[in-house]
Design a protein around this motif. Structure first.
Motif, mmCIF file in Angstrom:
data_model
loop_
_atom_site.group_PDB
_atom_site.id
_atom_site.type_symbol
_atom_site.label_atom_id
_atom_site.label_comp_id
_atom_site.label_asym_id
_atom_site.label_seq_id
_atom_site.Cartn_x
_atom_site.Cartn_y
_atom_site.Cartn_z
ATOM 1 N N GLY A 1 0.905 -1.387 -0.001
ATOM 2 C CA GLY A 1 0.036 0.082 0.005
ATOM 3 C C GLY A 1 1.069 1.270 0.086
ATOM 4 N N HIS A 2 0.376 2.204 -0.863
ATOM 5 C CA HIS A 2 0.879 3.755 -0.984
ATOM 6 C C HIS A 2 0.083 4.728 -0.043
ATOM 7 C CE1 HIS A 2 3.371 7.036 -2.210
ATOM 8 N NE2 HIS A 2 2.122 7.490 -2.839
ATOM 9 N N SER A 3 0.956 5.588 0.812
ATOM 10 C CA SER A 3 0.033 6.586 1.209
ATOM 11 C C SER A 3 -1.057 6.227 1.911
ATOM 12 C CB SER A 3 -0.183 7.646 0.196
ATOM 13 O OG SER A 3 -0.515 9.058 0.621
ATOM 14 N N MET A 4 -2.432 6.674 1.474
ATOM 15 C CA MET A 4 -3.666 6.368 2.156
ATOM 16 C C MET A 4 -3.565 4.674 1.949
ATOM 17 S SD MET A 4 -7.517 7.523 1.647
ATOM 18 C CE MET A 4 -7.906 6.546 0.114
ATOM 19 N N GLY A 5 -3.193 4.189 1.106
ATOM 20 C CA GLY A 5 -3.347 2.748 0.755
ATOM 21 C C GLY A 5 -2.336 2.061 1.618
ATOM 22 N N LEU B 1 4.712 -1.131 2.887
ATOM 23 C CA LEU B 1 4.236 0.188 2.948
ATOM 24 C C LEU B 1 4.866 1.092 2.211
ATOM 25 C CD1 LEU B 1 3.105 -0.021 6.771
ATOM 26 C CD2 LEU B 1 1.818 -0.610 4.590
ATOM 27 N N SER B 2 4.582 1.997 1.474
ATOM 28 C CA SER B 2 5.324 3.042 0.967
ATOM 29 C C SER B 2 4.647 4.329 0.887
ATOM 30 C CB SER B 2 5.214 2.885 -0.641
ATOM 31 O OG SER B 2 5.308 4.111 -1.548
ATOM 32 N N SER B 3 5.443 5.080 1.843
ATOM 33 C CA SER B 3 5.127 6.266 2.423
ATOM 34 C C SER B 3 3.868 6.337 2.812
ATOM 35 C CB SER B 3 5.020 7.754 1.184
ATOM 36 O OG SER B 3 6.327 7.566 0.662
ATOM 37 N N PRO B 4 3.571 5.424 3.919
ATOM 38 C CA PRO B 4 2.379 5.137 4.480
ATOM 39 C C PRO B 4 1.586 6.502 5.087
ATOM 40 C CG PRO B 4 3.931 4.127 5.725
ATOM 41 C CD PRO B 4 4.428 4.573 4.605
ATOM 42 N N ALA B 5 0.372 6.623 5.133
ATOM 43 C CA ALA B 5 -0.259 7.852 5.946
ATOM 44 C C ALA B 5 -0.414 7.256 7.348
ATOM 45 C CB ALA B 5 -1.394 8.452 5.025
ATOM 46 N N LEU C 1 -13.979 11.597 4.574
ATOM 47 C CA LEU C 1 -12.695 10.748 4.022
ATOM 48 C C LEU C 1 -11.467 11.126 4.939
ATOM 49 C CD1 LEU C 1 -11.546 9.949 0.159
ATOM 50 C CD2 LEU C 1 -9.961 10.158 2.202
ATOM 51 N N LEU C 2 -11.541 12.487 5.317
ATOM 52 C CA LEU C 2 -10.411 12.859 6.158
ATOM 53 C C LEU C 2 -10.655 12.102 7.698
ATOM 54 C CD1 LEU C 2 -7.845 14.458 6.816
ATOM 55 C CD2 LEU C 2 -9.398 16.408 7.081
ATOM 56 N N GLU C 3 -11.879 11.995 7.971
ATOM 57 C CA GLU C 3 -12.213 11.289 9.401
ATOM 58 C C GLU C 3 -11.611 10.107 9.285
ATOM 59 O OE1 GLU C 3 -13.522 11.238 13.491
ATOM 60 O OE2 GLU C 3 -12.670 12.741 12.029
ATOM 61 N N SER C 4 -11.801 9.159 8.358
ATOM 62 C CA SER C 4 -11.220 7.710 8.142
ATOM 63 C C SER C 4 -9.749 7.866 8.237
ATOM 64 C CB SER C 4 -11.542 7.058 6.597
ATOM 65 O OG SER C 4 -10.857 7.837 5.575
ATOM 66 N N PHE C 5 -9.107 8.960 7.875
ATOM 67 C CA PHE C 5 -7.939 8.826 7.989
ATOM 68 C C PHE C 5 -7.369 9.017 9.500
ATOM 69 C CE2 PHE C 5 -6.820 9.986 3.736
ATOM 70 C CZ PHE C 5 -5.317 9.698 3.509
ATOM 71 N N ILE C 6 -7.863 10.056 9.898
ATOM 72 C CA ILE C 6 -7.599 10.386 11.688
ATOM 73 C C ILE C 6 -8.000 9.068 12.321
ATOM 74 C CG2 ILE C 6 -8.190 12.057 13.491
ATOM 75 C CD1 ILE C 6 -9.036 14.142 11.413
ATOM 76 N N ARG C 7 -9.004 8.612 12.241
ATOM 77 C CA ARG C 7 -9.424 7.206 12.981
ATOM 78 C C ARG C 7 -8.348 6.167 12.831
ATOM 79 N NH1 ARG C 7 -15.852 6.958 14.115
ATOM 80 N NH2 ARG C 7 -16.369 9.225 14.402
#
Length: 314
Positions: free
Chosen positions: A138-142, A162-166, A224-230
């Motif tokens: 997975g890259h970033s969000m992936g 993991l490539s540059s994972p968020a 979508l941003l909330e899915s990142f934060i959580r």
């Protein structure tokens, strides 16, 4: 283990093609087969599947499920699929819901684990066909989705890349306040995506292609941003639960995600399972960096995978 790319042959001035040559990779592209898979909620996702050359590999040596990053699509990973196929791996990647040619409201996450649930369905269908545990890349969000998938033990995986994972973001207090307001009042409202394409890669051609790509999304939503934060908080909390070998490839000059999140996740992962290569000058899209850095990244990926593709000795 943390590797220093400055000590690698590529960093010492090897030509850009050397990593591929040393790894015995195919030079020619592998054309993907495109299909669609319907999720349980009726949303159809576009899938691309790449196969290794059957003249070189009577049977694939393994399988990879590739998860792309925020706002982009899996079609941007042809060169990564070529490298993986050259190692004898088959590759499947899907356009995330609301991205690329997949269905779903653009850049909306109906619930924080929506992308995780989709990956579980993609995984289950692949496992039925391939009868083997996949490597998850997975890259970033992936990368965040892949890290969550592996550490939450949604399904077992053969390995995790993991490539540059968020795993951490730079969000100012003002941005967080706006996010909370939008999440409460208009979670599906599309607002401009703050990603600056110039911060993705040192290669101007990559930046220009990204900007010109009609399938790249230019907006984001609070949902979508909330899915990142959580997801980031949960991934960090679960890092010690990792059960598969993991390689982290991180750009030290990343301005899109905060690379310190990768350090934290790596430090909390089981020491016997973790490897990391830190590319100090690398921007966010290390698979798309300018040469010779891109070659160094591909060499690190190929070398690690080849070591983990060796048959288990009994």
């Amino acid at each position: 283990m943390t590797d220093n790319p400055a000590n690698s042959p590529a960093a010492a001035g090897a030509p850009a093609s050397a990593p591929a040559a040393r790894a015995g990779l195919d030079a020619g592209p592998h054309a993907p087969v495109q299909t669609r898979q319907r999720m349980r909620d009726g949303t159809e996702l576009l899938l691309r599947t790449w196969q290794p050359d059957p003249a070189r590999f009577a049977e694939p040596l393994g399988s990879v499920l590739l998860v792309h990053g925020l706002a982009e699509h899996a079609g941007r990973y042809q060169h990564v699929a070529d490298l993986l196929c050259g190692l004898g791996l088959r590759v499947r990647a899907h356009d995330l819901r609301g991205h690329g040619d997949s269905g779903g409201a653009r850049m909306v996450a109906d619930h924080p684990d929506a992308y995780l649930d989709d990956l579980a369905e993609i995984y289950d269908a692949a496992l039925r066909s391939w009868k083997e545990l996949p490597i998850l890349l997975g890259h970033s969000m992936g990368g965040l989705i892949a890290a969550r998938f592996a550490t939450a033990r949604v399904r077992p995986v053969r390995a995790l890349v993991l490539s540059s994972p968020a795993l951490a973001l730079r969000l100012s207090p003002a941005a967080l306040t706006v996010h909370r307001l939008l999440l409460a009042l208009a979670p599906r409202l599309r607002v401009p995506n703050p990603i600056d394409a110039r911060q993705l890669s040192h290669d101007p051609a990559v930046v220009a292609a990204y900007r010109a790509d009609p399938l790249v999304q230019t907006t984001i939503t609070a949902s979508l941003l909330e899915s990142f934060i959580r997801g980031m908080a949960q991934a960090q909390a679960d890092a010690a639960l990792l059960e598969a070998p993991m390689l982290m490839l991180v750009g030290g000059a990343d301005r899109v995600v905060d690379p310190s999140g990768s350090r934290t996740f790596f430090d909390n992962a089981p020491p016997e399972l973790r490897d990391e290569v830190w590319f100090e000058q690398g921007y966010h899209e290390i698979f798309n960096e300018a040469q010779p850095l891109r070659g160094e990244v591909f060499e690190a990926l190929a070398g690690w995978l080849q070591r983990h593709l060796q048959p288990v000795q009994h």
